[in-house]
Design an enzyme around this catalytic site. Structure first.
Site, PDB file in Angstrom:
ATOM      1  N   GLY A 250     -42.440 -50.405-114.069  1.00 48.38           N
ATOM      2  CA  GLY A 250     -41.434 -51.398-113.503  1.00 48.38           C
ATOM      3  C   GLY A 250     -40.580 -52.034-114.240  1.00 48.38           C
ATOM      4  N   GLU A 292     -47.871 -48.255-117.754  1.00 47.63           N
ATOM      5  CA  GLU A 292     -47.150 -46.873-117.284  1.00 47.63           C
ATOM      6  C   GLU A 292     -45.717 -47.086-117.326  1.00 47.63           C
ATOM      7  OE1 GLU A 292     -49.824 -45.123-114.863  1.00 47.63           O
ATOM      8  OE2 GLU A 292     -49.235 -46.260-112.930  1.00 47.63           O
ATOM      9  N   PRO A 293     -44.946 -47.638-118.077  1.00 46.13           N
ATOM     10  CA  PRO A 293     -43.450 -47.551-117.813  1.00 46.13           C
ATOM     11  C   PRO A 293     -42.793 -46.283-117.834  1.00 46.13           C
ATOM     12  CG  PRO A 293     -43.806 -47.923-120.051  1.00 46.13           C
ATOM     13  CD  PRO A 293     -45.270 -47.754-119.397  1.00 46.13           C
ATOM     14  N   TYR A 336     -29.844 -45.585-103.004  1.00 45.85           N
ATOM     15  CA  TYR A 336     -30.279 -46.937-103.266  1.00 45.85           C
ATOM     16  C   TYR A 336     -29.113 -47.932-103.452  1.00 45.85           C
ATOM     17  CZ  TYR A 336     -34.171 -44.460-104.953  1.00 45.85           C
ATOM     18  OH  TYR A 336     -35.330 -43.319-105.057  1.00 45.85           O
ATOM     19  N   CYS A 363     -19.686 -32.755-100.647  1.00 43.09           N
ATOM     20  CA  CYS A 363     -19.180 -32.837 -99.527  1.00 43.09           C
ATOM     21  C   CYS A 363     -19.750 -33.985 -98.544  1.00 43.09           C
ATOM     22  CB  CYS A 363     -19.011 -31.590 -98.823  1.00 43.09           C
ATOM     23  SG  CYS A 363     -18.123 -30.351 -99.553  1.00 43.09           S
ATOM     24  N   GLU A 364     -19.339 -35.098 -98.924  1.00 45.83           N
ATOM     25  CA  GLU A 364     -20.114 -36.290 -98.201  1.00 45.83           C
ATOM     26  C   GLU A 364     -19.272 -37.494 -98.701  1.00 45.83           C
ATOM     27  OE1 GLU A 364     -24.537 -35.523 -97.544  1.00 45.83           O
ATOM     28  OE2 GLU A 364     -24.283 -37.617 -97.660  1.00 45.83           O
TER      29      GLU A 364
HETATM   30  N1  LLP Z   1     -46.604 -46.215-111.869  1.00 43.45           N
HETATM   31  C1  LLP Z   1     -46.609 -45.585-110.849  1.00 43.45           C
HETATM   32  C2  LLP Z   1     -47.891 -45.578-110.079  1.00 43.45           C
HETATM   33  C3  LLP Z   1     -45.539 -45.628-110.149  1.00 43.45           C
HETATM   34  O1  LLP Z   1     -45.358 -45.288-108.825  1.00 43.45           O
HETATM   35  C4  LLP Z   1     -44.299 -45.663-110.681  1.00 43.45           C
HETATM   36  C5  LLP Z   1     -42.921 -45.470-110.054  1.00 43.45           C
HETATM   37  C6  LLP Z   1     -44.067 -45.906-112.211  1.00 43.45           C
HETATM   38  C7  LLP Z   1     -45.463 -46.116-112.689  1.00 43.45           C
HETATM   39  C8  LLP Z   1     -43.131 -46.096-113.087  1.00 43.45           C
HETATM   40  O2  LLP Z   1     -42.183 -46.951-112.754  1.00 43.45           O
HETATM   41  P1  LLP Z   1     -40.867 -47.526-113.627  1.00 43.45           P
HETATM   42  O3  LLP Z   1     -41.487 -47.929-114.761  1.00 43.45           O
HETATM   43  O4  LLP Z   1     -40.106 -46.301-113.693  1.00 43.45           O
HETATM   44  O5  LLP Z   1     -40.502 -48.311-112.720  1.00 43.45           O
HETATM   45  N2  LLP Z   1     -36.650 -43.230-107.753  1.00 43.45           N
HETATM   46  C9  LLP Z   1     -36.594 -44.738-107.621  1.00 43.45           C
HETATM   47  C10 LLP Z   1     -37.876 -45.281-108.579  1.00 43.45           C
HETATM   48  C11 LLP Z   1     -39.255 -44.946-107.786  1.00 43.45           C
HETATM   49  C12 LLP Z   1     -40.276 -45.393-108.759  1.00 43.45           C
HETATM   50  C13 LLP Z   1     -41.442 -44.952-108.090  1.00 43.45           C
HETATM   51  N3  LLP Z   1     -42.570 -45.065-108.797  1.00 43.45           N
HETATM   52  C14 LLP Z   1     -35.366 -45.247-108.487  1.00 43.45           C
HETATM   53  O6  LLP Z   1     -34.594 -44.406-108.861  1.00 43.45           O
HETATM   54  O7  LLP Z   1     -35.013 -46.456-108.490  1.00 43.45           O
END
Ligand code: LLP
Length: 439
Positions: A250, A292-293, A336, A363-364
């Site tokens: 996150g 888990e980044p 988003y 095309c949007e």
């Molecule tokens: N762990 C779990 C259980 C998750 O669901 C996610 C992301 C992560 C780790 C990794 O999170 P991060 O460090 O990347 O923030 N498609 C969206 C982001 C969706 C994230 C889903 N889960 C976007 O493009 O902003």
């Protein structure tokens, strides 16, 4: 400064008006490999991995696992495994990629709210280290498949801690409406089932994930407190000493000059402080932490190069500059309203700028990459570089409008290697058939 607090890859240089990344001239790369082109800077990825490890140096029991969903391909997983990362996966596709990249499958976690029986079977065959069990249905399914294979699955329970983050804000409520994980009010029920019925599940700990593109370290502080409180409660109530917590990913990144994400050090400090306080308060043993980044590991390392094509000027309204890619290679602005920053890779010193809208080729009307940006006066053939496209671009790309997906090039020490080939027109129809009766 932490790598996630930068707008550009760490090796970015300007030489004679040209943008260089990883010692390579982006204009030359665009010419050599074509556009749109995903470019990935190896040094930026490795440096971010090392920052994570260094930030948590004072906590012995830490495991870094990379969330493959941010970007998953063989070369990227290889680099991350060389840096000592394990992997958070959410599909047979990601697990297979990890296997083919030669990573240690014991360091792979399988996560997700609706894993299929086939995926679970595959995951057990590949010998992955952990399942994050998301719901009652999955617990039953995983137990029965593990039983049929005469094996034991090591699991974490995905819980919903009641914290939700949306970039700058976060809320802490007793309950949140999420499709993921067990509500805290149901953990006793699932633990009883595991103890009494699911003999092929071995419960190791708890897993939570509170959001993505998070700017607020306080939310991690609260998350850790909730997870430790829950471990203590489970120990007391069920006489079960669980010693693993997975705090999810996150950490945010800097897409625009206005974005100020916290550093990895700040994240680590919130987590370790919360941990120390909670351990004292609940007197339990220090657990293993998994983090888990995804985005913060890979986003800053990636840029996308586009070639400028057509223009449309609407007097008194705006000037559109059309690029040769857009929402199919980067769906985030359309999905988003995500903001990005761009520069002209062949006009880096040009101070005479104008306000333009960078439009995609799809095309949007909503296919706009950047709504308003100051760029040098662009001409057809110029190369535009959009920064911070490493995460959730390639992994979310589509073939909308039947356009071939771009290639990806890894740069390092003035060397460039194609790690994903550009799709061809033949690729687009390779898995299609015309039934005989239509011939
Ligand atoms: N762990 C779990 C259980 C998750 O669901 C996610 C992301 C992560 C780790 C990794 O999170 P991060 O460090 O990347 O923030 N498609 C969206 C982001 C969706 C994230 C889903 N889960 C976007 O493009 O902003």
């Amino acid at each position: 400064m932490s790598t996630n607090q930068r707008l550009r890859p760490i090796t970015t240089e300007i030489k004679e008006e040209h943008l260089y990344i990883g010692g390579c001239d982006m204009v030359e790369l665009a010419d050599k490999y074509g556009t749109p082109l995903y470019v990935l800077d190896e040094e930026t990825i490795r440096s971010m991995c090392r920052e994570y490890k260094s930030a948590f140096r004072n906590y012995n029991n830490i495991h870094m696992i990379y969330a493959c969903k941010a970007m998953c391909n063989l070369a990227v997983l290889k680099i991350l495994s060389q840096e000592g990362f394990g992997f958070d996966t959410v599909s047979a596709g990601e697990i297979y990629t990890a296997y083919k990249a030669g990573v240690d499958m014991k360091r792979v976690l399988f996560n997700g709210n609706n894993k299929s029986a086939k995926e679970i079977e595959r995951a057990l065959e590949y010998g992955i280290g952990r399942f994050s069990v998301d719901n009652f249905y999955e617990a039953e399914l995983l137990n029965s498949i593990a039983l049929s294979k005469n094996t034991i699955a090591d699991i974490l329970l995905r819980i919903t801690p009641g914290i939700e983050c949306h970039t700058h804000d976060y809320i802490q409520t007793g309950q949140i409406d999420s499709k993921f994980g067990f509500d805290l009010s149901r953990t006793d029920e699932i633990i009883n089932l595991i103890k009494v019925k699911y003999k092929n599940l071995n419960l190791k700990g708890l897993h939570a994930h509170i959001g993505s593109q998070i700017f607020e370290t306080r939310s991690y502080y609260d998350e850790v407190e909730i997870l430790i409180r829950e471990l203590a409660r489970i120990k007391e109530k069920h006489n079960l000493s669980l010693n693993e917590i997975n705090i999810g990913g996150g950490l945010g990144v800097k897409y625009t000059l206005e974005d100020c994400p916290p550093s990895v050090e700040e994240l680590a400090s919130a987590v370790t402080k919360a941990m120390k306080k909670a351990l004292d308060k609940y007197s339990i043993e220090e657990p293993v932490i998994y983090i888990e980044p995804g985005r913060s590991i890979i986003s800053t390392a990636g840029v996308t190069l586009y070639k400028v094509g057509s223009f449309k000027k609407i007097p008194g309204v705006r000037k559109y500059v059309a690029l040769d890619g857009g929402m199919a290679d980067n769906p985030r602005p359309a999905m988003y309203q995500a903001k990005y920053t761009a520069e002209a890779a062949n006009k880096m010193n040009n101070s005479e700028t104008e306000l333009v809208t960078l439009a995609g080729r799809y095309c949007e009307s909503g296919d706009i990459l950047i709504e308003k940006t100051e760029l040098p006066r662009l001409e057809a053939g110029d190369i535009v570089c959009v920064y911070n496209t490493g995460a959730y671009n390639y992994s979310m790309a589509s073939n909308y409008n039947r356009v071939e997906k771009p290639a990806m090039v890894l740069v390092n020490n003035s060397q460039s290697d194609m790690i994903v080939n550009r799709e061809s027109l033949e690729d687009l129809i390779a898995r299609e058939n015309i039934p005989d009766r239509l011939r």
